[in-house]
Write a protein that holds these residues in place. Sequence first.
Motif, mmCIF file in Angstrom:
data_model
loop_
_atom_site.group_PDB
_atom_site.id
_atom_site.type_symbol
_atom_site.label_atom_id
_atom_site.label_comp_id
_atom_site.label_asym_id
_atom_site.label_seq_id
_atom_site.Cartn_x
_atom_site.Cartn_y
_atom_site.Cartn_z
ATOM 1 N N ASN A 1 0.918 -1.354 -0.104
ATOM 2 C CA ASN A 1 0.137 0.075 -0.104
ATOM 3 C C ASN A 1 1.038 1.241 0.014
ATOM 4 N N LYS A 2 2.317 1.064 0.003
ATOM 5 C CA LYS A 2 3.068 2.181 0.026
ATOM 6 C C LYS A 2 2.843 3.257 0.809
ATOM 7 N N SER A 3 2.984 2.781 2.182
ATOM 8 C CA SER A 3 2.677 3.490 3.577
ATOM 9 C C SER A 3 3.676 3.431 4.147
ATOM 10 N N VAL A 4 3.889 4.319 5.281
ATOM 11 C CA VAL A 4 4.954 4.673 6.316
ATOM 12 C C VAL A 4 4.053 5.103 7.527
ATOM 13 N N THR A 5 4.112 4.659 8.770
ATOM 14 C CA THR A 5 3.511 5.125 9.868
ATOM 15 C C THR A 5 4.612 5.687 11.052
ATOM 16 N N PHE A 6 4.495 6.981 11.320
ATOM 17 C CA PHE A 6 5.269 7.383 12.387
ATOM 18 C C PHE A 6 4.543 7.470 13.613
ATOM 19 N N SER A 7 5.081 7.263 14.816
ATOM 20 C CA SER A 7 4.615 7.577 16.001
ATOM 21 C C SER A 7 5.384 8.351 17.012
ATOM 22 N N VAL A 8 4.985 9.635 17.522
ATOM 23 C CA VAL A 8 5.575 10.440 18.104
ATOM 24 C C VAL A 8 5.785 9.770 19.491
ATOM 25 N N VAL A 9 7.273 9.914 20.079
ATOM 26 C CA VAL A 9 7.527 9.243 21.172
ATOM 27 C C VAL A 9 8.194 10.468 22.114
ATOM 28 N N ASP A 10 8.392 11.590 21.687
ATOM 29 C CA ASP A 10 8.815 12.601 22.308
ATOM 30 C C ASP A 10 9.056 13.979 21.560
ATOM 31 N N GLY A 11 9.256 15.002 22.150
ATOM 32 C CA GLY A 11 9.435 16.143 21.157
ATOM 33 C C GLY A 11 8.083 17.512 21.432
ATOM 34 N N ASP A 12 8.067 18.223 20.691
ATOM 35 C CA ASP A 12 7.223 19.523 20.821
ATOM 36 C C ASP A 12 5.849 18.826 20.797
ATOM 37 N N ILE A 13 5.607 17.990 19.876
ATOM 38 C CA ILE A 13 4.125 17.623 19.639
ATOM 39 C C ILE A 13 3.654 16.702 20.946
ATOM 40 N N ALA A 14 4.619 16.030 21.621
ATOM 41 C CA ALA A 14 4.316 15.184 22.912
ATOM 42 C C ALA A 14 3.687 16.223 24.121
ATOM 43 N N LYS A 15 4.223 17.297 23.564
ATOM 44 C CA LYS A 15 3.799 18.507 24.781
ATOM 45 C C LYS A 15 2.330 18.784 24.531
ATOM 46 N N LEU A 16 1.608 18.327 23.511
ATOM 47 C CA LEU A 16 0.484 18.794 23.158
ATOM 48 C C LEU A 16 -0.627 17.624 23.053
ATOM 49 N N CYS A 17 0.037 16.280 22.902
ATOM 50 C CA CYS A 17 -0.884 15.268 22.550
ATOM 51 C C CYS A 17 -0.226 14.056 23.290
ATOM 52 N N LYS A 18 -0.998 13.286 23.763
ATOM 53 C CA LYS A 18 -0.594 12.098 24.445
ATOM 54 C C LYS A 18 -0.137 11.070 23.429
ATOM 55 N N THR A 19 -0.986 11.059 22.410
ATOM 56 C CA THR A 19 -0.583 10.169 21.324
ATOM 57 C C THR A 19 -0.778 10.949 20.049
ATOM 58 N N PHE A 20 0.314 10.755 19.074
ATOM 59 C CA PHE A 20 0.017 11.226 17.607
ATOM 60 C C PHE A 20 0.984 10.523 16.723
ATOM 61 N N LYS A 21 0.005 9.818 15.727
ATOM 62 C CA LYS A 21 0.456 8.850 14.688
ATOM 63 C C LYS A 21 0.172 9.576 13.442
ATOM 64 N N ALA A 22 1.311 9.479 12.540
ATOM 65 C CA ALA A 22 1.220 10.102 11.209
ATOM 66 C C ALA A 22 1.411 9.065 10.253
ATOM 67 N N THR A 23 0.481 8.768 9.342
ATOM 68 C CA THR A 23 0.775 7.707 8.365
ATOM 69 C C THR A 23 0.640 8.475 6.939
ATOM 70 N N VAL A 24 1.826 8.314 6.017
ATOM 71 C CA VAL A 24 1.713 8.744 4.748
ATOM 72 C C VAL A 24 1.591 7.479 3.889
ATOM 73 N N ASP A 25 0.574 7.587 2.911
ATOM 74 C CA ASP A 25 0.518 6.550 1.977
ATOM 75 C C ASP A 25 0.263 7.128 0.427
ATOM 76 N N VAL A 26 0.841 6.164 -0.349
ATOM 77 C CA VAL A 26 0.673 6.825 -1.866
ATOM 78 C C VAL A 26 -0.185 5.894 -2.722
ATOM 79 N N ASP A 27 -1.046 6.170 -3.185
ATOM 80 C CA ASP A 27 -1.952 5.393 -4.336
ATOM 81 C C ASP A 27 -1.365 5.680 -5.465
ATOM 82 N N THR A 28 -0.812 4.572 -6.126
ATOM 83 C CA THR A 28 -0.241 4.710 -7.475
ATOM 84 C C THR A 28 -1.155 4.014 -8.505
#
Length: 150
Positions: free
Chosen positions: A80-107
Amino acid sequence: MGLKGKLVGQIEIKSDGDVFHEIFRHRPHHISDMSPDKIQGVDLHDGEWGAVGSVVFWNYTHEDTAEGVKCLVEAIDEENKSVTFSVVDGDIAKLCKTFKATVDVDTKGENNVVTWTIEYEKLNEDVPEPISYLQFALNVTRDIEAHHLK
């Protein structure tokens, strides 16, 4: 508004979708060359590029503010040409308990569509919805496409 949410944004790109996926999978450290005003650097902290379980640190500018975030490469789906990143620390973690970003490309077909999905749980009701981060991801996508269409 609840604390948990999901945001989805799509953008059609004219550049090669397989190349776009390959950048996020194996070469995210090259994105700073393609979108230097937004991404200042991507460093590998643990593991290896393109491997699930690797930890990557992103330095970026969001809404005119220098920020950083440490992410775990949680999943890679070649079909499915996707990559999922989960935040473990940093500025976003100061705002969100969990934050997961997935980027996928439909070709499929002649057009390539990049979809960003952000799933999150805010720390509290006072934290705004992370819509600006979705817009940021779409803007980086446009920069990567422009770089490849030169």
